[in-house]
Design a protein around this motif. Structure first.
Motif, short mmCIF file in Angstrom:
data_model
loop_
_atom_site.label_atom_id
_atom_site.label_comp_id
_atom_site.label_asym_id
_atom_site.label_seq_id
_atom_site.Cartn_x
_atom_site.Cartn_y
_atom_site.Cartn_z
N ASP A 166 0.84 -1.27 -0.01
CA ASP A 166 -0.03 0.11 0.07
C ASP A 166 0.89 1.31 0.08
OD1 ASP A 166 -1.43 2.32 1.02
OD2 ASP A 166 -3.01 0.88 1.76
N PRO A 167 0.92 1.90 -1.03
CA PRO A 167 1.74 3.12 -1.10
C PRO A 167 1.58 4.31 -0.34
CG PRO A 167 0.29 3.12 -2.96
CD PRO A 167 -0.10 2.07 -2.27
N GLN A 168 0.62 4.48 0.36
CA GLN A 168 -0.11 5.66 1.45
C GLN A 168 0.46 5.19 2.98
OE1 GLN A 168 -0.77 8.62 0.35
NE2 GLN A 168 -0.47 7.69 -1.63
N ARG A 200 -0.76 1.82 13.17
CA ARG A 200 0.68 1.95 13.39
C ARG A 200 1.41 2.89 12.67
NH1 ARG A 200 5.13 0.81 11.83
NH2 ARG A 200 4.01 -0.30 9.88
N ALA A 201 1.21 2.69 11.30
CA ALA A 201 1.96 3.69 10.55
C ALA A 201 1.59 5.08 10.57
CB ALA A 201 1.74 3.32 9.03
N ALA A 202 0.34 5.40 10.84
CA ALA A 202 -0.07 6.76 11.12
C ALA A 202 0.48 7.56 12.43
CB ALA A 202 -1.62 6.81 10.98
N ASN A 210 9.50 3.76 8.97
CA ASN A 210 8.15 3.95 8.59
C ASN A 210 8.11 4.50 7.42
OD1 ASN A 210 5.37 4.01 8.63
ND2 ASN A 210 5.02 5.74 10.09
N MET A 211 8.40 3.81 6.34
CA MET A 211 8.36 4.49 4.83
C MET A 211 7.19 4.73 4.28
SD MET A 211 12.01 2.68 3.77
CE MET A 211 11.84 0.85 4.36
N ASN A 212 6.30 5.28 4.94
CA ASN A 212 4.77 5.48 4.34
C ASN A 212 4.77 6.55 3.26
OD1 ASN A 212 5.21 7.69 6.13
ND2 ASN A 212 3.70 7.20 7.65
N GLY A 213 3.59 6.87 3.05
CA GLY A 213 3.39 7.98 2.03
C GLY A 213 3.81 9.42 2.49
N ALA A 214 3.67 9.72 3.85
CA ALA A 214 4.31 10.99 4.37
C ALA A 214 5.97 10.83 4.16
CB ALA A 214 3.74 11.15 5.73
N VAL A 216 7.55 9.53 1.81
CA VAL A 216 7.96 9.64 0.40
C VAL A 216 7.69 11.01 -0.06
CG1 VAL A 216 7.10 9.03 -2.01
CG2 VAL A 216 7.33 7.36 -0.06
N ALA A 217 6.68 11.51 0.60
CA ALA A 217 6.26 12.95 0.07
C ALA A 217 7.27 14.11 0.58
CB ALA A 217 4.83 13.41 0.92
N ALA A 218 7.88 13.81 1.86
CA ALA A 218 8.88 14.65 2.41
C ALA A 218 10.42 14.22 1.76
CB ALA A 218 8.81 14.43 3.99
N PHE A 219 10.31 13.09 1.26
CA PHE A 219 11.54 12.97 0.67
C PHE A 219 12.53 14.17 -0.01
CE2 PHE A 219 15.15 10.39 -1.28
CZ PHE A 219 15.32 9.38 -0.44
N PRO A 220 13.80 14.24 0.47
CA PRO A 220 14.50 15.47 -0.08
C PRO A 220 14.54 15.23 -1.46
CG PRO A 220 15.62 14.63 1.84
CD PRO A 220 14.67 13.58 1.72
N ALA A 221 14.67 16.31 -2.27
CA ALA A 221 14.68 16.47 -3.79
C ALA A 221 15.92 17.24 -4.01
CB ALA A 221 13.43 16.90 -4.15
N GLY A 222 16.67 16.71 -5.38
CA GLY A 222 17.77 17.60 -5.93
C GLY A 222 19.19 17.34 -5.14
N ALA A 223 20.02 17.84 -5.98
CA ALA A 223 21.48 17.65 -5.63
C ALA A 223 21.95 18.49 -4.50
CB ALA A 223 22.45 18.11 -6.95
N GLY A 224 21.26 19.46 -4.18
CA GLY A 224 21.67 20.21 -3.14
C GLY A 224 21.01 19.61 -1.77
N ARG A 225 20.24 18.31 -1.71
CA ARG A 225 20.01 18.01 -0.55
C ARG A 225 20.67 16.62 -0.03
NH1 ARG A 225 14.67 19.43 0.84
NH2 ARG A 225 14.96 18.20 2.81
N ALA A 226 21.59 16.34 -1.04
CA ALA A 226 22.23 15.05 -0.96
C ALA A 226 23.10 14.85 0.33
CB ALA A 226 23.14 14.45 -2.11
N HIS A 227 23.82 15.82 0.71
CA HIS A 227 24.41 15.40 1.93
C HIS A 227 23.79 15.73 3.17
CE1 HIS A 227 28.12 15.78 4.64
NE2 HIS A 227 27.39 17.09 5.39
N GLU A 228 22.66 16.46 3.22
CA GLU A 228 21.81 16.32 4.32
C GLU A 228 20.79 15.11 4.59
OE1 GLU A 228 17.21 18.00 4.84
OE2 GLU A 228 18.30 19.21 3.57
N LEU A 229 20.77 14.44 3.47
CA LEU A 229 20.04 13.05 3.56
C LEU A 229 20.94 11.99 3.93
CD1 LEU A 229 17.57 11.42 2.70
CD2 LEU A 229 18.35 11.23 0.44
#
Length: 370
Positions: A166-168, A200-202, A210-214, A216-229
């Motif tokens: 379930d992706p969410q 539980r996930a919620a 807890n790799m839920n939809g939230a 995924v939605a908040a996953f860092p984007a772009g090269a500038g966030r790589a070190h932070e990640l």
């Protein structure tokens, strides 16, 4: 089922929250073992953190080993996408590999390159990150993300692992696995278990646990966030597994991220993921040719343990599989598996909670409850 199997199940379930060193590996290997100890024992795909204890044992169907790309499915239960899911006690339709045969035929010729350096990993992952295009997998109402890991061997050497996610919520609704004809496990969550796991996930903060939809939605984007990640991964490892090999624990969890989160990320998020992997000092890379096609092999080798690698397609930049070579990092025919992803009808709920089914070569089966 032997006493060792039952011990492995209990150990694996008990180890999910705070696994001691080797507990997960020991439990899952005893569950997945075969009767031929001389055969290579590749790293298996197990959904660990996000699926909850009800699905702590990975599952697949016996005899669903890889087929030649020109061969028709041999099982009568194959279905077309969009067909309603069968009851959990019946193999679901459309569960053959989503793109089986497009990567390589059965028993392909494999040529691996020895060695690997961190500089090669940085180069490969930076190049792969720049290739990312397209959005995430589109999973509609009444559907589930489908992830299938399989090798290109048959008979008792065949291995298949399937997850309907379930992706969410990040909840694994159904998992099946098989090692040839010797070991089969199949389980779908009941409606009550789905509700419990969803709650539980919620109620748990999104993250590597807890790799839920939230998440995924908040996953860092772009090269500038790589070190932070990458820094957040290391901090997670230090907090969750104090005193353990920090990068080793991160790499274990990235195995789950690549299988079950990467398909749900957009191009900029996937780029950040790859560049953050390059930021891990212990990561190395080499290449391998499978059926005449080149793959980037990105690995983390730990002293006294196996080398765990991920395969990437240099043409698309996408994650396509796993490899588990020896310390020389040479990928061989029996040391890798491919991963296919797609969208499937949401599986019907199971009828009994916590059922583990195993089947040996004789066809006998037992179903001990939790």
């Amino acid at each position: 089922m032997s006493d060792d199997d039952l011990t492995a199940v209990r150990e694996f379930r008990a180890a999910l929250d705070e696994p001691r060193d080797g507990a997960l590996a020991g439990g899952r290997w005893r569950l997945a073992r075969t009767e031929a100890p001389h055969r290579p024992r590749p790293r298996r795909t197990w959904l660990l953190a996000g699926a909850g204890a009800a699905l702590s044992v990975a599952v697949v169907i016996a005899g669903a080993a890889a087929v030649h790309p020109t061969a028709a499915p041999k099982r009568p239960d194959a279905m077309v996408p969009g067909q309603s899911a069968a009851p959990a006690s019946t193999p679901a339709a459309g569960d053959l590999p989503v793109t089986h045969g497009t990567k390589a035929p059965m028993h392909p010729q494999v040529t691996g390159q020895a060695g690997g350096t961190h500089a090669a990993a940085v180069e490969a992952l930076t190049r792969l990150a720049a290739l990312q295009t397209g959005g995430p997998a589109q999973v509609g109402a009444g559907e589930a993300l489908y992830v299938k890991t399989y090798n290109l061997r048959d008979g008792d050497d065949g291995s298949v692992h399937e997850v309907w996610l379930d992706p969410q919520t990040g909840v694994a609704l159904r998992i099946r696995r098989s090692d040839g004809t010797l070991r089969t496990v199949d389980h779908s969550l009941t409606a009550q278990e789905v509700a419990e796991e969803t709650a539980r996930a919620a109620g748990t903060p999104p993250g590597l646990d807890n790799m839920n939809g939230a998440y995924v939605a908040a996953f860092p984007a772009g090269a500038g966030r790589a070190h932070e990640l990458s820094a957040s991964w290391r901090e997670w490892s230090r907090q969750a597994y104090p005193g353990r090999d920090t990068e080793g624990m991160v790499w274990k969890q990235l195995h789950e991220v690549l299988h079950y989160v990467e398909p749900r990320l957009d191009a900029r998020q996937r780029a950040a993921l790859l560049l953050a992997m390059a930021d891990l000092p212990a990561v190395t890379a080499t290449t391998a040719s499978i059926a005449g096609r080149q793959y980037d092999v990105v690995c983390l080798a730990r002293t006294g343990q196996s080398t765990d690698c991920s395969l990437f397609d240099p043409a698309t930049g996408r994650f396509v599989g796993d490899a588990y070579p020896a310390a020389d990092m040479v990928v061989k025919a029996d040391t890798f598996s491919f991963v296919d992803t797609g969208v499937q009808p949401r599986p019907a709920p199971g009828t009994e909670p916590g059922i583990l089914e195993t089947k040996g070569a004789t066809g006998s089966a037992t179903t001990p409850k939790r």
